[in-house]
Every structure is written in structure tokens, then in C-alpha cells.
Enzyme design. Structure first.
Site, PDB file in Angstrom:
ATOM      1  N   HIS A 257       0.860  -1.192   0.000  1.00  0.00           N
ATOM      2  CA  HIS A 257       0.000   0.000   0.000  1.00  0.00           C
ATOM      3  C   HIS A 257       0.899   1.246   0.000  1.00  0.00           C
ATOM      4  O   HIS A 257       1.755   1.371  -0.852  1.00  0.00           O
ATOM      5  CB  HIS A 257      -0.950  -0.093   1.211  1.00  0.00           C
ATOM      6  CG  HIS A 257      -2.075   0.886   1.246  1.00  0.00           C
ATOM      7  ND1 HIS A 257      -2.447   1.689   0.210  1.00  0.00           N
ATOM      8  CD2 HIS A 257      -2.938   1.202   2.251  1.00  0.00           C
ATOM      9  CE1 HIS A 257      -3.485   2.444   0.548  1.00  0.00           C
ATOM     10  NE2 HIS A 257      -3.808   2.171   1.794  1.00  0.00           N
ATOM     11  N   HIS A 296      -2.394  -2.347  -9.757  1.00  0.00           N
ATOM     12  CA  HIS A 296      -3.399  -1.707  -8.893  1.00  0.00           C
ATOM     13  C   HIS A 296      -4.655  -2.564  -8.892  1.00  0.00           C
ATOM     14  O   HIS A 296      -5.029  -3.135  -9.905  1.00  0.00           O
ATOM     15  CB  HIS A 296      -3.744  -0.303  -9.403  1.00  0.00           C
ATOM     16  CG  HIS A 296      -4.352   0.569  -8.354  1.00  0.00           C
ATOM     17  ND1 HIS A 296      -5.682   0.530  -8.055  1.00  0.00           N
ATOM     18  CD2 HIS A 296      -3.793   1.458  -7.502  1.00  0.00           C
ATOM     19  CE1 HIS A 296      -5.933   1.386  -7.087  1.00  0.00           C
ATOM     20  NE2 HIS A 296      -4.799   1.962  -6.720  1.00  0.00           N
ATOM     21  N   ASP A 352       2.638   5.324  -6.697  1.00  0.00           N
ATOM     22  CA  ASP A 352       3.883   5.229  -5.928  1.00  0.00           C
ATOM     23  C   ASP A 352       5.125   5.085  -6.791  1.00  0.00           C
ATOM     24  O   ASP A 352       6.239   5.112  -6.264  1.00  0.00           O
ATOM     25  CB  ASP A 352       3.791   4.034  -4.966  1.00  0.00           C
ATOM     26  CG  ASP A 352       2.765   4.298  -3.863  1.00  0.00           C
ATOM     27  OD1 ASP A 352       1.840   3.489  -3.714  1.00  0.00           O
ATOM     28  OD2 ASP A 352       2.882   5.343  -3.201  1.00  0.00           O
TER      29      ASP A 352
HETATM   30  C1  SDX Z   1      -1.507   2.079  -3.367  1.00  0.00           C
HETATM   31  O1  SDX Z   1      -6.230   0.680  -3.389  1.00  0.00           O
HETATM   32  C2  SDX Z   1      -5.753   1.837  -3.580  1.00  0.00           C
HETATM   33  O2  SDX Z   1      -6.425   2.717  -4.093  1.00  0.00           O
HETATM   34  C3  SDX Z   1      -4.311   2.020  -3.144  1.00  0.00           C
HETATM   35  C4  SDX Z   1      -3.665   3.343  -3.524  1.00  0.00           C
HETATM   36  C5  SDX Z   1      -4.307   4.515  -2.798  1.00  0.00           C
HETATM   37  O3  SDX Z   1      -4.190   5.653  -3.301  1.00  0.00           O
HETATM   38  O4  SDX Z   1      -4.810   4.296  -1.678  1.00  0.00           O
HETATM   39  O5  SDX Z   1      -3.768   3.558  -4.921  1.00  0.00           O
HETATM   40  C6  SDX Z   1      -2.193   3.375  -3.121  1.00  0.00           C
HETATM   41  O6  SDX Z   1      -1.430   1.281  -2.479  1.00  0.00           O
HETATM   42  C7  SDX Z   1      -0.990   1.788  -4.744  1.00  0.00           C
HETATM   43  C8  SDX Z   1      -0.364   0.349  -4.876  1.00  0.00           C
HETATM   44  C9  SDX Z   1       1.044   0.384  -4.324  1.00  0.00           C
HETATM   45  N1  SDX Z   1       1.588  -0.988  -4.213  1.00  0.00           N
HETATM   46  C10 SDX Z   1       2.563  -1.412  -5.065  1.00  0.00           C
HETATM   47  O7  SDX Z   1       3.042  -0.748  -5.982  1.00  0.00           O
HETATM   48  C11 SDX Z   1       3.072  -2.824  -4.753  1.00  0.00           C
HETATM   49  C12 SDX Z   1       3.190  -3.638  -6.047  1.00  0.00           C
HETATM   50  N2  SDX Z   1       1.858  -3.899  -6.550  1.00  0.00           N
HETATM   51  C13 SDX Z   1       1.249  -5.177  -6.236  1.00  0.00           C
HETATM   52  O8  SDX Z   1       1.580  -5.695  -4.990  1.00  0.00           O
HETATM   53  C14 SDX Z   1      -0.217  -5.245  -6.642  1.00  0.00           C
HETATM   54  O9  SDX Z   1      -0.302  -4.778  -7.926  1.00  0.00           O
HETATM   55  C15 SDX Z   1      -1.263  -4.565  -5.776  1.00  0.00           C
HETATM   56  C16 SDX Z   1      -1.165  -4.942  -4.345  1.00  0.00           C
HETATM   57  C17 SDX Z   1      -1.165  -3.073  -5.895  1.00  0.00           C
HETATM   58  C18 SDX Z   1      -2.636  -4.987  -6.297  1.00  0.00           C
HETATM   59  O10 SDX Z   1      -2.695  -6.364  -6.117  1.00  0.00           O
HETATM   60  P1  SDX Z   1      -3.999  -7.226  -6.527  1.00  0.00           P
HETATM   61  O11 SDX Z   1      -5.078  -6.357  -7.060  1.00  0.00           O
HETATM   62  O12 SDX Z   1      -4.323  -8.098  -5.383  1.00  0.00           O
HETATM   63  O13 SDX Z   1      -3.479  -8.058  -7.767  1.00  0.00           O
HETATM   64  P2  SDX Z   1      -2.937  -9.534  -7.678  1.00  0.00           P
HETATM   65  O14 SDX Z   1      -1.903  -9.633  -6.597  1.00  0.00           O
HETATM   66  O15 SDX Z   1      -4.103 -10.463  -7.641  1.00  0.00           O
HETATM   67  O16 SDX Z   1      -2.163  -9.642  -9.061  1.00  0.00           O
HETATM   68  C19 SDX Z   1      -2.816 -10.121 -10.244  1.00  0.00           C
HETATM   69  C20 SDX Z   1      -1.672 -10.703 -11.083  1.00  0.00           C
HETATM   70  C21 SDX Z   1      -0.858 -11.774 -10.349  1.00  0.00           C
HETATM   71  O17 SDX Z   1      -0.258 -12.598 -11.335  1.00  0.00           O
HETATM   72  P3  SDX Z   1      -0.925 -14.088 -11.618  1.00  0.00           P
HETATM   73  O18 SDX Z   1      -1.002 -14.782 -10.274  1.00  0.00           O
HETATM   74  O19 SDX Z   1      -2.288 -13.795 -12.214  1.00  0.00           O
HETATM   75  O20 SDX Z   1       0.036 -14.718 -12.585  1.00  0.00           O
HETATM   76  O21 SDX Z   1      -0.731  -9.661 -11.383  1.00  0.00           O
HETATM   77  C22 SDX Z   1       0.516  -9.982 -10.762  1.00  0.00           C
HETATM   78  C23 SDX Z   1       0.243 -11.006  -9.703  1.00  0.00           C
HETATM   79  O22 SDX Z   1       1.399 -11.777  -9.428  1.00  0.00           O
HETATM   80  N3  SDX Z   1       1.027  -8.738 -10.182  1.00  0.00           N
HETATM   81  C24 SDX Z   1       2.293  -8.340 -10.227  1.00  0.00           C
HETATM   82  C25 SDX Z   1       2.332  -7.091  -9.606  1.00  0.00           C
HETATM   83  N4  SDX Z   1       1.084  -6.745  -9.211  1.00  0.00           N
HETATM   84  C26 SDX Z   1       0.282  -7.774  -9.562  1.00  0.00           C
HETATM   85  N5  SDX Z   1       3.394  -8.948 -10.726  1.00  0.00           N
HETATM   86  C27 SDX Z   1       4.560  -8.273 -10.584  1.00  0.00           C
HETATM   87  N6  SDX Z   1       4.676  -7.038 -10.014  1.00  0.00           N
HETATM   88  C28 SDX Z   1       3.578  -6.429  -9.504  1.00  0.00           C
HETATM   89  N7  SDX Z   1       3.697  -5.210  -8.926  1.00  0.00           N
END
Ligand code: SDX
Length: 413
Positions: A257, A296, A352
Site C-alpha cells: 500500500h 493496482h 507510488d
Molecule cells: C496504493 O487501493 C488503492 O487505491 C491504493 C492506492 C491509494 O491511493 O490508496 O492507490 C495506493 O497502495 C498503490 C499500490 C502500491 N503498491 C505497489 O506498488 C506494490 C506492487 N503492486 C502489487 O503488490 C499489486 O499490484 C497490488 C497490491 C497493488 C494490487 O494487487 P492485486 O489487485 O491483489 O493483484 P494480484 O496480486 O491479484 O495480481 C494479479 C496478477 C498476479 O499474477 P498471476 O497470479 O495472475 O500470474 O498480477 C501480478 C500477480 O502476481 N502482479 C504483479 C504485480 N502486481 C500484480 N506482478 C509483478 N509485479 C507487480 N507489482
């Protein structure tokens, strides 16, 4: 399907009421009516809200109807906070009274300053902020009267004054600067906040103070994100707002997050040079690590805030000089936006990905970045806390579960 009986459930707001499912009880073994199973609430609307609208497929973000792109540079953060909390931008007298009420929150009890000073200099600033904010609530007992509109009206502006003063104090402690708050000034909120972070004698460069104001605006709210959901859930127990907001600070601390802005810059330093970007991206595609700052839950297109930050970053670099990590960040974005792994999963830069580079250019230590995010998100947390505790439909948050544990068994003799 298991009984072939048909049920009619009304659709409202493109949703069905999950409680309508509980009337379906067609198997004698059921302990209760049907429930919806939705781990992490991926497809569950937990409330109605009039504060922020997001269309993740189209990259649309609006605060009380205003597109996010229209606000930075035309409305200052403190007025955007008023908009989120009260529903409209303040008029002249309202803005003046609002700014005065907010600044009254900046006076922190001496014991809070001593508490922050008592932490080791290398303690993570988000942990210090979480502790100090919770402790501050113990000095603001009046805020416990959450159902008293007069108390709410008096307390709410103070949260914004307090969080800026507290983040300034925490950052000064982390950077070894004098803990005494800089002299009060007539400057606007973001400029004064900048001075709290960097209490230099000279006033901050207007480009940098404006950049901070923009970062505060675009991080102010984001509907039902993890930390705001935490504030609403904890606030539903009718606890005081300092405790409810402490839950938000704790959630924002997480690297998935708000902690991602710190994780991105650590990642960029780890990669170091553009030639090491391709092997790093391959390790991400092998699921060995996540690409921090990408992806996201809601945006399945470019986060509109990332675009705004990128433009802001360029103005900041004109003043501070360009970051050596910028080429690494741009190389990551260029490769990822063309690579099937990221395209298929709709992974784009989020808020971010570039914000940490701006904070680093301003001279903030890497582990303080999320404290700035917390200062911005205070506006959204407060707006949602107020909306939640005044919503007649919002009872105490208490979800169901699907029990998959052991059946009854006897302890025996
Ligand atoms: C914020 O919710 C909000 O609005 C949050 C926010 C706000 O203003 O409050 O916008 C602020 O928190 C932004 C997000 C910051 N976090 C990151 O940058 C961390 C990296 N991102 C990931 O951890 C992820 O993308 C999330 C947590 C942001 C979202 O995760 P989800 O929606 O649960 O997606 P998921 O984990 O189910 O991923 C779906 C697929 C998976 O692959 P498969 O299993 O289908 O093969 O996408 C892949 C994931 O492995 N994936 C990523 C990835 N994010 C998702 N693979 C590599 N790198 C990534 N960053």
C-alpha cells in the site's frame, strides 16, 4: 442450483444486497442462510460513498465530481481537503476560518515531542508516527464524543494541523534537525508543511512547495483503499477518531500500500543502472519478486495520478537537478509497458512509482516517504470516517466467514 429453486434478488447500484442472500436457506445442514465469499473484498461494496469516484478501466479519478487533473495548480491542498470533507470548495470566509481552525491543531503537547525524541534516530518514521498519533488521541479526549456534531466540527480541522506538525516532528527527528517547530508563518498549509520538514532559514523554492502541494492533493483520497477501509471498519465501533485513523496509518505503512513509494526507490537503487533492468524484469516475470510501483486493484490502465506526478517530477528536477535513478525508472516503464506479462495482467505504473523520486530530490530520507502520504491521506481518512459514522446503514463492521476447521470433538478424560 443444488435445489433447482429460483430466487428473485433485486439489483440496486449495479449490486445485489448480500443480506438478500441470507434469506436463501435451502439445505438442512446450513448453519445460516447463504453468504457471499469474497476474500480481501475484491468484488464487494462495503458502503455507499459520495466522496471519490474511480473508473479503473478508463483511468478516471474524481474528488466530489472534479477530475483530479483539474485540481493541482488551481486549488490548494487545504481547500481540496475541505472539498473532500464538506463536499464543496470553500468560499473566501470559509477558507479563512478553515485555515485558522486547521492551524490550531498544530500545537502538539510537549509530551508528544518528548515521546518522538525518545525513539532511536533510526526507528522507522511510520512506526514512530503511528505511536505518536495514537498517543495524541489520549490528549484529545473530547474527540470521543463522535456522535456530537459540535465536537466533530471542532475536532476535524485539527487533524490536518496535527498530522502536518507530527510528520514534521518525526521527519526532523529522523534527519537530526532541531525538534522545535519552525516559527509560525502566514504562508499556506503546504508551504508551512514544507518548512516543518525542512526548517531552513530561507523560505522553500516555490516550485518545491507547489510540488508538495500537488503530491498532497493527488494522494488525498482514493475511495475504499486498504487504509481507508481500515479507518471505516475501526471507526464503526464508535471509537475516537484518533484510534480509527491510527488503523489507517498502520495499513498505509504496508509495502503493498503506501509503503510502496519507499520500496520503489529501494528497488531503483538495487537495480542501479539501465543495463540491469532487463534481468530484473525477467526475475519479476519468474515471480521471484514484484515490480514495486506497478499494478493496482482498481486501475487496469495508467494511474492518472502517476501522470501528474511524472510532470511534477520534471519541474522539481529543473530546480534540484535530475535523479540518476530517473533513467532506470523510465527504462522499467518502457520495457514493462511493452511486455506481455504486464500487458496481460494490466499492470501499469501507479501513484507510488514516481512519487519517491520527487521526495528523494527534495532531500527526504527514503524511510520518510510514506509519512508524507499519510499527511495527504488524512483528508480522505477524515472524510470517510465522518461519512461512515453518519451513515444510518453502517452498523459495526463484522463480516461472516467460511469455517473450514475441525468438526466438534470431545476432549475426553
Ligand atoms: C496504493 O487501493 C488503492 O487505491 C491504493 C492506492 C491509494 O491511493 O490508496 O492507490 C495506493 O497502495 C498503490 C499500490 C502500491 N503498491 C505497489 O506498488 C506494490 C506492487 N503492486 C502489487 O503488490 C499489486 O499490484 C497490488 C497490491 C497493488 C494490487 O494487487 P492485486 O489487485 O491483489 O493483484 P494480484 O496480486 O491479484 O495480481 C494479479 C496478477 C498476479 O499474477 P498471476 O497470479 O495472475 O500470474 O498480477 C501480478 C500477480 O502476481 N502482479 C504483479 C504485480 N502486481 C500484480 N506482478 C509483478 N509485479 C507487480 N507489482
Amino acid at each position: 442450483m443444488r435445489t433447482r429453486r429460483a430466487y428473485r434478488i433485486p439489483i440496486e447500484w449495479d449490486a445485489i444486497r448480500a443480506t438478500d442472500l441470507s434469506n436463501i436457506r435451502d439445505d438442512a445442514r446450513q448453519a445460516h442462510g447463504l453468504a457471499s465469499y469474497d476474500p480481501a473484498l475484491v468484488n464487494t461494496a462495503s458502503c455507499t460513498s459520495a466522496i471519490t469516484f474511480i473508473d479503473g478501466d478508463r483511468g478516471v479519478l474524481r474528488y466530489r465530481g472534479y477530475p483530479i487533473e483539474q485540481l493541482p495548480g488551481r486549488v490548494r491542498f487545504l481547500d481540496v481537503a475541505y472539498l473532500l470533507i464538506h463536499g464543496e470548495l470553500p468560499g473566501g470566509i470559509e477558507a479563512r476560518d478553515w485555515a485558522a481552525a486547521v492551524s490550531s491543531g498544530a500545537d502538539l503537547p510537549g509530551a508528544i515531542t518528548s515521546m518522538v525524541a525518545g525513539f532511536p534516530a533510526e526507528a522507522h518514521p511510520m512506526g514512530v508516527l503511528l505511536a505518536a498519533w495514537s498517543a495524541l488521541g489520549a490528549y484529545r479526549e473530547a474527540s470521543k464524543a463522535v456522535d456530537d456534531p459540535t465536537v466533530r466540527a471542532a475536532e476535524v480541522p485539527r487533524f490536518l494541523g496535527s498530522i502536518a506538525a507530527l510528520v514534521g516532528l518525526v521527519v526532523r527527528h529522523r534527519t537530526g534537525r532541531p525538534l522545535a517547530s519552525p516559527a509560525a508563518s502566514k504562508a499556506d498549509y503546504s508551504t508551512r508543511f514544507y518548512r516543518e520538514l525542512f526548517p531552513a532559514e530561507a523560505p522553500p523554492d516555490p516550485v518545491l512547495a507547489d510540488a508538495l502541494d500537488t503530491l498532497l492533493i493527488i494522494q488525498a483520497d482514493h475511495e475504499q483503499n486498504c487504509s481507508t477501509n481500515a479507518v471505516r471498519a475501526v471507526g464503526s465501533s464508535r471509537v475516537d477518531p484518533y484510534s480509527a485513523i491510527a488503523a489507517g496509518i498502520a495499513a498505509l505503512y504496508g509495502p503493498l500500500h503506501g509503503g510502496a513509494n519507499e520500496a520503489v526507490v529501494r528497488m531503483l537503487h538495487q537495480i542501479g543502472t539501465v543495463d540491469r533492468v532487463p534481468p530484473y524484469i525477467e526475475s519479476v516475470k519468474r515471480s521471484e519478486r514484484k515490480l514495486m510501483g506497478f499494478g493496482h486493484r482498481v486501475y487496469k490502465s495508467y494511474d492518472p495520478r502517476a501522470k501528474i506526478i511524472k510532470a511534477t517530477m520534471e519541474r522539481v528536477f529543473d530546480v534540484t537537478g535530475t535523479s540518476p535513478l530517473l533513467d532506470v525508472a523510465l527504462a522499467i516503464e518502457a520495457i514493462a509497458l511493452e511486455d506481455a506479462y504486464f500487458i496481460d495482467r494490466k499492470l501499469y505504473p501507479n501513484v507510488d512509482f514516481y512519487s519517491g523520486l520527487v521526495y528523494e530530490a527534495m532531500g527526504l530520507p527514503i524511510d520518510t516517504y510514506t509519512t508524507i502520504f499519510a499527511a495527504a491521506r488524512m483528508a480522505g481518512w477524515v472524510a470517510h470516517w465522518l461519512e461512515g459514522i453518519q451513515d444510518p446503514e453502517q452498523k459495526i463492521t463484522r463480516p461472516r466467514q467460511v469455517y473450514v476447521g475441525r468438526d466438534a470433538r470431545d476432549l475426553g478424560r
